[in-house]
Design a protein around this motif. Structure first.
Motif, PDB file in Angstrom:
ATOM      1  N   UNK A   1      23.917 -38.430  -4.373  1.00  0.00           N
ATOM      2  CA  UNK A   1      25.135 -38.826  -3.665  1.00  0.00           C
ATOM      3  C   UNK A   1      25.348 -38.034  -2.369  1.00  0.00           C
ATOM      4  N   UNK A   2      24.268 -37.466  -1.837  1.00  0.00           N
ATOM      5  CA  UNK A   2      24.385 -36.743  -0.571  1.00  0.00           C
ATOM      6  C   UNK A   2      24.814 -37.687   0.546  1.00  0.00           C
ATOM      7  N   UNK A   3      25.539 -37.152   1.528  1.00  0.00           N
ATOM      8  CA  UNK A   3      26.138 -37.994   2.565  1.00  0.00           C
ATOM      9  C   UNK A   3      25.085 -38.630   3.468  1.00  0.00           C
ATOM     10  N   UNK A   4      24.109 -37.880   3.934  1.00  0.00           N
ATOM     11  CA  UNK A   4      23.174 -38.389   4.945  1.00  0.00           C
ATOM     12  C   UNK A   4      21.882 -38.905   4.328  1.00  0.00           C
ATOM     13  N   UNK A   5      21.342 -38.203   3.354  1.00  0.00           N
ATOM     14  CA  UNK A   5      20.027 -38.572   2.815  1.00  0.00           C
ATOM     15  C   UNK A   5      20.081 -38.952   1.334  1.00  0.00           C
ATOM     16  N   UNK A   6      21.255 -39.286   0.853  1.00  0.00           N
ATOM     17  CA  UNK A   6      21.380 -39.648  -0.558  1.00  0.00           C
ATOM     18  C   UNK A   6      20.814 -41.020  -0.867  1.00  0.00           C
ATOM     19  N   UNK A   7      20.204 -41.124  -2.033  1.00  0.00           N
ATOM     20  CA  UNK A   7      19.597 -42.394  -2.452  1.00  0.00           C
ATOM     21  C   UNK A   7      20.670 -43.461  -2.661  1.00  0.00           C
ATOM     22  N   UNK A   8      21.823 -43.084  -3.185  1.00  0.00           N
ATOM     23  CA  UNK A   8      22.881 -44.060  -3.470  1.00  0.00           C
ATOM     24  C   UNK A   8      23.362 -44.707  -2.177  1.00  0.00           C
ATOM     25  N   UNK A   9      23.635 -43.907  -1.156  1.00  0.00           N
ATOM     26  CA  UNK A   9      24.087 -44.470   0.122  1.00  0.00           C
ATOM     27  C   UNK A   9      23.015 -45.349   0.751  1.00  0.00           C
ATOM     28  N   UNK A  10      21.764 -44.952   0.626  1.00  0.00           N
ATOM     29  CA  UNK A  10      20.658 -45.740   1.198  1.00  0.00           C
ATOM     30  C   UNK A  10      20.552 -47.100   0.498  1.00  0.00           C
TER      31      UNK A  10
ATOM     32  N   UNK B   1      22.959 -48.706  -1.184  1.00  0.00           N
ATOM     33  CA  UNK B   1      24.133 -49.515  -0.854  1.00  0.00           C
ATOM     34  C   UNK B   1      24.028 -50.097   0.548  1.00  0.00           C
ATOM     35  N   UNK B   2      23.523 -49.321   1.484  1.00  0.00           N
ATOM     36  CA  UNK B   2      23.352 -49.830   2.852  1.00  0.00           C
ATOM     37  C   UNK B   2      22.325 -50.951   2.882  1.00  0.00           C
ATOM     38  N   UNK B   3      21.238 -50.831   2.120  1.00  0.00           N
ATOM     39  CA  UNK B   3      20.217 -51.876   2.070  1.00  0.00           C
ATOM     40  C   UNK B   3      20.740 -53.149   1.420  1.00  0.00           C
ATOM     41  N   UNK B   4      21.719 -52.996   0.513  1.00  0.00           N
ATOM     42  CA  UNK B   4      22.291 -54.167  -0.156  1.00  0.00           C
ATOM     43  C   UNK B   4      23.352 -54.874   0.682  1.00  0.00           C
ATOM     44  N   UNK B   5      23.657 -54.325   1.843  1.00  0.00           N
ATOM     45  CA  UNK B   5      24.594 -54.995   2.741  1.00  0.00           C
ATOM     46  C   UNK B   5      25.855 -54.230   3.055  1.00  0.00           C
ATOM     47  N   UNK B   6      26.117 -53.136   2.330  1.00  0.00           N
ATOM     48  CA  UNK B   6      27.298 -52.326   2.618  1.00  0.00           C
ATOM     49  C   UNK B   6      26.925 -51.257   3.659  1.00  0.00           C
ATOM     50  N   UNK B   7      26.857 -51.675   4.899  1.00  0.00           N
ATOM     51  CA  UNK B   7      26.430 -50.758   5.965  1.00  0.00           C
ATOM     52  C   UNK B   7      27.409 -49.612   6.161  1.00  0.00           C
ATOM     53  N   UNK B   8      28.674 -49.815   5.823  1.00  0.00           N
ATOM     54  CA  UNK B   8      29.659 -48.749   5.984  1.00  0.00           C
ATOM     55  C   UNK B   8      29.424 -47.583   5.021  1.00  0.00           C
ATOM     56  N   UNK B   9      28.595 -47.805   3.981  1.00  0.00           N
ATOM     57  CA  UNK B   9      28.312 -46.758   3.002  1.00  0.00           C
ATOM     58  C   UNK B   9      27.081 -45.944   3.374  1.00  0.00           C
ATOM     59  N   UNK B  10      26.524 -46.172   4.566  1.00  0.00           N
ATOM     60  CA  UNK B  10      25.279 -45.507   4.947  1.00  0.00           C
ATOM     61  C   UNK B  10      25.431 -43.985   4.944  1.00  0.00           C
TER      62      UNK B  10
END
Length: 331
Positions: free
Chosen positions: A162-171, A173-182
């Motif tokens: 759940x890291x802000x910049x390099x977290x797998x979860x944010x990556x 979510x961004x790939x699934x279309x939630x770009x604001x969660x990058x």
């Protein structure tokens, strides 16, 4: 006529009633002695555990109680001064609104975690009972790995996830279309931080519930399921009338253990964000640590920790009372 001396020969004892000690007392019955030794054996076997508990838990608890009645800060600690202040620490704690906010937060935190753990763990345990041998072994292997991982190691993995910049979860979510969660900061808000902590604790606790529930299902006689099927019971009725009654004692006991385990979940909460942001995710064990060691108010921290034990015992007693009452109603 010569006198004759008649010697009286002693008759050998013919039974237990003839066997007397020189002082006239009956000897001890060996059967009673053996029974007494057998009766004492369980207590003798418990002695090492009791001694270890008193040494490792009893004395620290007593010492903590003594500190809670002292004004013990860094100055007193360095100068080895003992300043007794009675129940002032307890008055300050109980009169502080922050303590009651943390208490309510701790109870809500425990309730949410226990409900999720028991619900998901029960479903996974029932799934284990339905799977084939190979798939069951594979799932059991994954559960054991999650269960065996050390708490701090698992917490570190979740910090990376759940890291802000390099977290797998944010990556993801961004790939699934939630770009604001990058670059979403999961540790920047109270509820998002609690979401991460709850996810971690539930993930760590599910294996215990699932594996033990699966073990409990193996004790249910198969004849009961066959009889239920002959009576026309579907899957839900079979679960309700056969499986659930056998699993109730296990579910009650496991829920009780999970309440205790979650309520004192200090490592996960502190290691994730040290009770932040702005101390909004503190639960009682973290609150006691920060007040005691962080702010160097050791007497205050000791008082909070003892009140935490009292609250936990009260919750446990209330839960056990509900369980006993339900069992009495079913009889």
């Amino acid at each position: 006529m010569a006198s004759m001396t008649v010697q009286k020969t002693e008759r050998p004892p013919s039974g237990p009633t003839d066997v007397l000690k020189s002082d006239g007392e009956q000897p001890k019955d060996p059967g009673k002695a053996r029974f007494r030794a057998t009766a004492l054996t369980p207590y003798l076997l418990l002695l090492p555990a009791i001694a270890g508990t008193l040494l490792l838990l009893g004395w620290p608890l007593v010492n903590n109680g003594l500190i809670s009645f002292q004004n013990l800060n860094m100055r007193q600690f360095i100068l080895h001064l003992t300043e007794w202040n009675g129940i002032d620490n307890y008055k300050d704690v109980l009169g502080d609104e922050e303590f009651w906010r943390v208490t309510g937060r701790s109870i809500a935190f425990t309730a949410i975690n226990v409900v999720l753990i028991m619900a998901i763990g029960t479903l996974v345990g029932l799934l284990l009972a339905r799977l084939g041998k190979k798939m069951r072994l594979l799932l059991l292997f994954g559960l054991v790995l999650a269960w065996a991982m050390p708490i701090i190691a698992a917490t570190t993995v979740y910090q990376w996830l759940f890291a802000q910049r390099y977290g797998v979860v944010n990556w993801v979510l961004a790939k699934l279309g939630w770009s604001s969660m990058a670059e979403y900061d999961w540790m920047g808000g109270q509820y998002s931080t609690f979401f991460v902590i709850i996810t971690l604790i539930v993930w760590q606790s599910i294996p215990f519930v699932a594996i033990n529930l699966y073990a409990a299902t193996t004790t249910i006689p198969k004849e009961l399921y066959e009889a239920a099927a002959l009576d026309g019971a579907d899957a839900w009725k079979s679960f309700k009338n056969v499986t659930l009654p056998y699993l109730k004692p296990f579910l009650f006991a496991t829920t009780f253990l999970e309440v205790i385990w979650v309520f004192k979940a200090f490592p996960q909460v502190f290691a994730i964000n040290e009770g932040g942001p702005d101390r909004l995710t503190e639960i009682l064990p973290v609150y006691a640590y920060i007040e005691g060691f962080g702010n160097q108010h050791y007497g205050m921290g000791a008082a909070i920790s003892l009140l935490t034990i009292v609250i936990l015992l009260s919750l446990s007693f209330y839960y056990l009372r509900l369980v006993l009452k339900q069992e009495e109603d079913e009889l």
